[in-house]
Design an enzyme around this catalytic site. Sequence first.
Site, PDB file in Angstrom:
ATOM      1  N   LEU A   1      11.959  86.008  51.705  1.00 25.19           N
ATOM      2  CA  LEU A   1      11.992  87.408  51.298  1.00 25.19           C
ATOM      3  C   LEU A   1      11.707  87.485  49.804  1.00 25.19           C
ATOM      4  O   LEU A   1      12.235  86.695  49.023  1.00 25.19           O
ATOM      5  CB  LEU A   1      13.372  88.005  51.596  1.00 25.19           C
ATOM      6  CG  LEU A   1      13.816  87.937  53.051  1.00 25.19           C
ATOM      7  CD1 LEU A   1      15.262  88.416  53.187  1.00 25.19           C
ATOM      8  CD2 LEU A   1      12.895  88.754  53.941  1.00 25.19           C
TER       9      LEU A   1
ATOM     10  N   SER B   1      12.194  80.084  43.984  1.00 23.07           N
ATOM     11  CA  SER B   1      13.005  80.393  45.153  1.00 23.07           C
ATOM     12  C   SER B   1      14.424  79.862  45.061  1.00 23.07           C
ATOM     13  O   SER B   1      14.676  78.857  44.398  1.00 23.07           O
ATOM     14  CB  SER B   1      12.370  79.762  46.401  1.00 23.07           C
ATOM     15  OG  SER B   1      11.058  80.203  46.603  1.00 23.07           O
TER      16      SER B   1
ATOM     17  N   ILE C   1      17.423  81.622  54.659  1.00 20.18           N
ATOM     18  CA  ILE C   1      16.824  82.748  53.958  1.00 20.18           C
ATOM     19  C   ILE C   1      16.404  82.270  52.570  1.00 20.18           C
ATOM     20  O   ILE C   1      17.230  81.872  51.758  1.00 20.18           O
ATOM     21  CB  ILE C   1      17.822  83.920  53.828  1.00 20.18           C
ATOM     22  CG1 ILE C   1      18.451  84.280  55.176  1.00 20.18           C
ATOM     23  CG2 ILE C   1      17.149  85.116  53.160  1.00 20.18           C
ATOM     24  CD1 ILE C   1      17.486  84.710  56.250  1.00 20.18           C
ATOM     25  N   GLU C   2      15.115  82.316  52.330  1.00 19.11           N
ATOM     26  CA  GLU C   2      14.575  81.984  51.007  1.00 19.11           C
ATOM     27  C   GLU C   2      14.364  83.307  50.276  1.00 19.11           C
ATOM     28  O   GLU C   2      13.731  84.224  50.804  1.00 19.11           O
ATOM     29  CB  GLU C   2      13.239  81.253  51.177  1.00 19.11           C
ATOM     30  CG  GLU C   2      12.553  80.881  49.889  1.00 19.11           C
ATOM     31  CD  GLU C   2      11.229  80.152  50.116  1.00 19.11           C
ATOM     32  OE1 GLU C   2      10.560  79.849  49.120  1.00 19.11           O
ATOM     33  OE2 GLU C   2      10.853  79.905  51.289  1.00 19.11           O
ATOM     34  N   ILE C   3      14.914  83.410  49.093  1.00 17.79           N
ATOM     35  CA  ILE C   3      14.725  84.593  48.258  1.00 17.79           C
ATOM     36  C   ILE C   3      13.853  84.137  47.100  1.00 17.79           C
ATOM     37  O   ILE C   3      14.201  83.196  46.388  1.00 17.79           O
ATOM     38  CB  ILE C   3      16.062  85.148  47.758  1.00 17.79           C
ATOM     39  CG1 ILE C   3      16.979  85.473  48.948  1.00 17.79           C
ATOM     40  CG2 ILE C   3      15.822  86.393  46.889  1.00 17.79           C
ATOM     41  CD1 ILE C   3      18.407  85.755  48.550  1.00 17.79           C
TER      42      ILE C   3
END
Length: 138
Positions: A84, A120, A131-133
């Site tokens: 994301l 990230s 979940i990768e931000i």
Amino acid sequence: MSKMTSSKSPVIAISGVDHLVIYASDVARTVDFYTTVLGMSHVIFEGSYHALRFGDQKINIHDAAHPFEPHAARTNAGGLDVCLLTQMPILKVVERLHECEVAVVEGPCQQTGARGTITSVYIKDPDGNLIEIATYST
């Protein structure tokens, strides 16, 4: 699996992603995580469909034990790995995650995104989805 054949039909040109589905073991807990930690908006539509909205996209939340038809062959909770994007500086993301008592699995680190280099951090949601931000450098 479909057989690739040559034809005179035009190639389907995908232009973006509208939504994806997360299969959750506990819909309410999943909604709480994504709204509280990641600031998404919770929407209920058609009476019982739960979704999380952010920007021009959404994530539909389906109960893994009772998914809506049609659905994927496997509706396991915790099988998602998604990146994301945010415009928030990554160190501010890390700060917010710490405030929410969400463990950072890895990062900040450099990765390759669809448009180039991203920075990230990785976390896991309540079902263990990765979940990768990420943010693109400006």
